[in-house]
Design a protein around this motif. Structure first.
Motif, PDB file in Angstrom:
ATOM      1  N   THR A  33       3.604 -13.296  -3.588  1.00 47.04           N
ATOM      2  CA  THR A  33       4.977 -13.569  -3.142  1.00 47.04           C
ATOM      3  C   THR A  33       5.167 -15.017  -2.689  1.00 47.04           C
ATOM      4  O   THR A  33       6.300 -15.476  -2.570  1.00 47.04           O
ATOM      5  N   GLU A  34       4.066 -15.746  -2.473  1.00 45.56           N
ATOM      6  CA  GLU A  34       4.181 -17.186  -2.168  1.00 45.56           C
ATOM      7  C   GLU A  34       4.718 -17.937  -3.389  1.00 45.56           C
ATOM      8  O   GLU A  34       5.309 -19.020  -3.257  1.00 45.56           O
ATOM      9  N   ILE A  62       0.568  -3.835  -7.074  1.00 45.39           N
ATOM     10  CA  ILE A  62       1.117  -4.262  -5.781  1.00 45.39           C
ATOM     11  C   ILE A  62       1.049  -5.783  -5.714  1.00 45.39           C
ATOM     12  O   ILE A  62      -0.031  -6.376  -5.821  1.00 45.39           O
ATOM     13  N   LEU A  63       2.206  -6.406  -5.557  1.00 45.83           N
ATOM     14  CA  LEU A  63       2.291  -7.867  -5.405  1.00 45.83           C
ATOM     15  C   LEU A  63       2.699  -8.127  -3.958  1.00 45.83           C
ATOM     16  O   LEU A  63       3.752  -7.661  -3.513  1.00 45.83           O
ATOM     17  N   CYS A  64       1.868  -8.843  -3.239  1.00 45.97           N
ATOM     18  CA  CYS A  64       2.089  -8.937  -1.797  1.00 45.97           C
ATOM     19  C   CYS A  64       1.889 -10.361  -1.295  1.00 45.97           C
ATOM     20  O   CYS A  64       1.637 -11.291  -2.079  1.00 45.97           O
ATOM     21  N   GLY A  65       2.009 -10.510   0.020  1.00 51.71           N
ATOM     22  CA  GLY A  65       1.712 -11.781   0.654  1.00 51.71           C
ATOM     23  C   GLY A  65       0.285 -11.752   1.180  1.00 51.71           C
ATOM     24  O   GLY A  65      -0.557 -12.546   0.773  1.00 51.71           O
ATOM     25  N   THR A  66       0.019 -10.801   2.061  1.00 46.92           N
ATOM     26  CA  THR A  66      -1.341 -10.586   2.547  1.00 46.92           C
ATOM     27  C   THR A  66      -1.751  -9.153   2.207  1.00 46.92           C
ATOM     28  O   THR A  66      -0.898  -8.287   2.007  1.00 46.92           O
ATOM     29  N   ASN A 125      -3.823  -7.125   4.007  1.00 49.66           N
ATOM     30  CA  ASN A 125      -4.404  -6.331   5.095  1.00 49.66           C
ATOM     31  C   ASN A 125      -3.653  -5.043   5.409  1.00 49.66           C
ATOM     32  O   ASN A 125      -4.049  -4.317   6.315  1.00 49.66           O
ATOM     33  N   SER A 126      -2.585  -4.743   4.671  1.00 50.95           N
ATOM     34  CA  SER A 126      -1.868  -3.480   4.908  1.00 50.95           C
ATOM     35  C   SER A 126      -1.967  -2.532   3.723  1.00 50.95           C
ATOM     36  O   SER A 126      -1.197  -1.583   3.613  1.00 50.95           O
ATOM     37  N   ILE A 127      -2.922  -2.798   2.833  1.00 49.11           N
ATOM     38  CA  ILE A 127      -3.074  -1.940   1.652  1.00 49.11           C
ATOM     39  C   ILE A 127      -4.280  -1.014   1.857  1.00 49.11           C
ATOM     40  O   ILE A 127      -5.381  -1.467   2.143  1.00 49.11           O
ATOM     41  N   LYS A 128      -4.027   0.279   1.683  1.00 45.05           N
ATOM     42  CA  LYS A 128      -5.090   1.267   1.886  1.00 45.05           C
ATOM     43  C   LYS A 128      -6.018   1.350   0.671  1.00 45.05           C
ATOM     44  O   LYS A 128      -5.543   1.316  -0.465  1.00 45.05           O
ATOM     45  N   TRP A 137       7.159 -15.056   3.264  1.00 47.53           N
ATOM     46  CA  TRP A 137       6.586 -14.452   2.052  1.00 47.53           C
ATOM     47  C   TRP A 137       5.385 -13.553   2.381  1.00 47.53           C
ATOM     48  O   TRP A 137       5.091 -12.600   1.664  1.00 47.53           O
ATOM     49  N   GLN A 138       4.733 -13.843   3.501  1.00 44.70           N
ATOM     50  CA  GLN A 138       3.597 -13.004   3.903  1.00 44.70           C
ATOM     51  C   GLN A 138       4.025 -11.581   4.243  1.00 44.70           C
ATOM     52  O   GLN A 138       3.190 -10.667   4.311  1.00 44.70           O
ATOM     53  N   ILE A 141       6.288  -9.724   2.585  1.00 45.59           N
ATOM     54  CA  ILE A 141       6.937  -9.032   1.460  1.00 45.59           C
ATOM     55  C   ILE A 141       5.896  -8.334   0.584  1.00 45.59           C
ATOM     56  O   ILE A 141       4.915  -8.943   0.171  1.00 45.59           O
ATOM     57  N   LEU A 170       5.875  -6.025  -2.915  1.00 52.32           N
ATOM     58  CA  LEU A 170       6.603  -5.461  -4.065  1.00 52.32           C
ATOM     59  C   LEU A 170       5.620  -4.561  -4.803  1.00 52.32           C
ATOM     60  O   LEU A 170       4.561  -5.016  -5.247  1.00 52.32           O
ATOM     61  N   SER A 185       0.404   3.697  -0.476  1.00 50.14           N
ATOM     62  CA  SER A 185      -0.828   3.012  -0.070  1.00 50.14           C
ATOM     63  C   SER A 185      -0.558   1.878   0.911  1.00 50.14           C
ATOM     64  O   SER A 185      -1.416   1.027   1.111  1.00 50.14           O
TER      65      SER A 185
END
Lengths: 171, 171
Positions: free
Chosen positions: A88-89, A114-118, A120-123, B110-111, B113, B115, B121
């Protein structure tokens, strides 16, 4: 229930070092010796990093890491695979990454991306990543995929792999 | 440590019903009575759903749900907020969603978000979503944001809210 494996894109599926090297060669005529980059992040290793990482088609045309197609197919049959990418950056990279996955890994469904920023919240139960900063927060089994930037790192809580064949051997 | 709140985009921050209604009016001249859509998913409610949801700028120009800017700002100061949106099914929406957030909710980094394809998960303590299918898998506190499609649903394990003011009142 199948264990869940989180698989990184850049540096695990996509060969971004080759992509940066190719662009650097085109831009400056400099042939970069990969071993000279050991211990340096991509942003430190490539003089035109910022320009290239934000350029159109950087991610869309990245080469595939050797044996990752067969390796991911193997994992996808044995585990619940999620592709987890810090993206997402770079908003322009988002569509390119999905299209790139569709082209090279057509067995991965949109539900698995999953496209994310960080991260650490993905199981997950197992994480495969080349960046220790992502593995550090993870509570499951940590697999560090060797890339030049992490070559000098000693991470006692990670299993280091150098190739996709190594991944298949342990998973 | 601050509790983590997962906030949905479509139907919680972005007023997709208004966006579909506006496009349907432009396409067919039909004025859609929102109350007549109670109990129907967007895909059932709007005749040209598939065409419009995949059209350029559908997400980029969606109206903002009333009071969501102030409401999300409030949450963002009190909680660790993650915006979690099902989006990888629609690759063209990905960049639009990030740009839309940057425009209307510039305090979201952005950190923050994510998608994804499915939301089961993503770790969190509280989830705000208009789709019960997302809340059903969630183990924390579930907040159901009223939208026409969920109006007849009775979900004993969810707290229903009708407005962002309701969210502020309970969180």
């Amino acid at each position: 229930m199948m264990k869940q494996v989180l698989v990184d894109m850049d540096g695990v599926l996509a060969d971004v070092y080759s992509q940066f090297s190719r662009l650097e060669l085109g831009e400056t005529g400099t042939v970069i010796d990969i071993e000279s980059l050991y211990g340096k992040l991509e942003s430190e290793a490539f003089p035109n990093y910022e320009k290239h990482v934000r350029s159109t088609n950087f991610f869309r045309t990245a080469p595939v890491i050797p044996d990752s197609v067969g390796g991911l197919k193997y994992l996808n049959e044995k585990y619940n695979v999620l592709i987890v990418s810090s993206a997402t950056e770079f908003p322009d990279s988002l569509k390119e990454k999905v299209e790139w996955l569709n082209e090279h890994f057509p067995f991965i469904k949109w539900q698995q991306i999953i496209l994310c920023g960080t991260k650490n919240s993905i199981k997950g139960d197992i994480m495969i990543d080349d960046h220790p900063k992502n593995l550090d927060y993870f509570e499951g089994k940590k697999i560090l995929f060797s890339q030049p930037h992490n070559m000098y790192m000693v991470k006692d809580d990670c299993t280091r792999v150098n190739t996709w064949q190594d991944i298949i051997n342990i998973l």
